[in-house]
Motif scaffolding. Sequence first.
Motif, mmCIF file in Angstrom:
data_model
loop_
_atom_site.group_PDB
_atom_site.id
_atom_site.type_symbol
_atom_site.label_atom_id
_atom_site.label_comp_id
_atom_site.label_asym_id
_atom_site.label_seq_id
_atom_site.Cartn_x
_atom_site.Cartn_y
_atom_site.Cartn_z
ATOM 1 N N LEU A 127 0.831 -1.200 0.000
ATOM 2 C CA LEU A 127 0.000 0.000 0.000
ATOM 3 C C LEU A 127 0.866 1.251 0.000
ATOM 4 O O LEU A 127 0.607 2.204 -0.731
ATOM 5 N N ALA A 128 1.926 1.242 0.804
ATOM 6 C CA ALA A 128 2.826 2.397 0.876
ATOM 7 C C ALA A 128 3.527 2.627 -0.456
ATOM 8 O O ALA A 128 3.621 3.765 -0.923
ATOM 9 N N ILE A 129 4.005 1.561 -1.073
ATOM 10 C CA ILE A 129 4.698 1.699 -2.354
ATOM 11 C C ILE A 129 3.745 2.227 -3.418
ATOM 12 O O ILE A 129 4.098 3.118 -4.190
ATOM 13 N N ASP A 130 2.511 1.708 -3.436
ATOM 14 C CA ASP A 130 1.514 2.220 -4.383
ATOM 15 C C ASP A 130 1.235 3.696 -4.146
ATOM 16 O O ASP A 130 1.133 4.474 -5.089
ATOM 17 N N ASP A 131 1.143 4.083 -2.868
ATOM 18 C CA ASP A 131 0.844 5.482 -2.549
ATOM 19 C C ASP A 131 2.006 6.395 -2.910
ATOM 20 O O ASP A 131 1.814 7.464 -3.483
ATOM 21 N N ILE A 132 3.223 5.969 -2.603
ATOM 22 C CA ILE A 132 4.397 6.791 -2.893
ATOM 23 C C ILE A 132 4.571 6.940 -4.404
ATOM 24 O O ILE A 132 4.861 8.026 -4.906
ATOM 25 N N ARG A 133 4.355 5.867 -5.160
ATOM 26 C CA ARG A 133 4.453 5.933 -6.625
ATOM 27 C C ARG A 133 3.384 6.853 -7.222
ATOM 28 O O ARG A 133 3.637 7.562 -8.180
ATOM 29 N N SER A 134 2.168 6.830 -6.651
ATOM 30 C CA SER A 134 1.092 7.630 -7.209
ATOM 31 C C SER A 134 1.309 9.127 -6.954
ATOM 32 O O SER A 134 0.750 9.951 -7.657
#
Length: 180
Positions: A171-178
């Motif tokens: 979830l964190a990686i998806d959020d940081i990428r977005s």
Amino acid sequence: MRKRSALGWGELIVGILLMVLGALTFFRPYQILTGLVFIYGILAVVTGIGDIAFYMKVERHTGFGPVLSLVTGILSVLAGLLLLFYPDAGSLAAAFLFPLWFIAHCISRLTHLPIVRLTAGSGRYYVSLVINILGLILGFCMILNPMISVYSMGWIIGFYLILTGLDHLMLAIDDIRSRR
């Protein structure tokens, strides 16, 4: 619609902490379980506050919130406070509250899945779905046979914490990428 305004770095930190705690619990189940009651209490309080914040955030933006997130958040905070203020109750809490906490937390996360699919995509949706279904099965097994909970709780909780930590990291990686 892949933009999210969640705390990506907060999810990253929680994910790492859950994975470290899960690994410690998994590899040293009996020694670590008694020594980390305090940390489990802190994580329960943090998880509960996160669920309550999720409820408030969704309620503010949509006009209604997933009440189950509020209820499980309150239960998580109460379980955490019990462990923090009565560390000797850790074994009793482990036998009764952890299975209920697993079940409540997994149901809460399952109610988040439509939002996860919209914001993080189908891959993250299916990973979260599988992890939380496994958590439900685990919670019900511990309730139906408390001896499973007593003898294998360290390994079960360690494995589940590692999976939950991975879920938070994704979830964190998806959020940081977005955000880029």
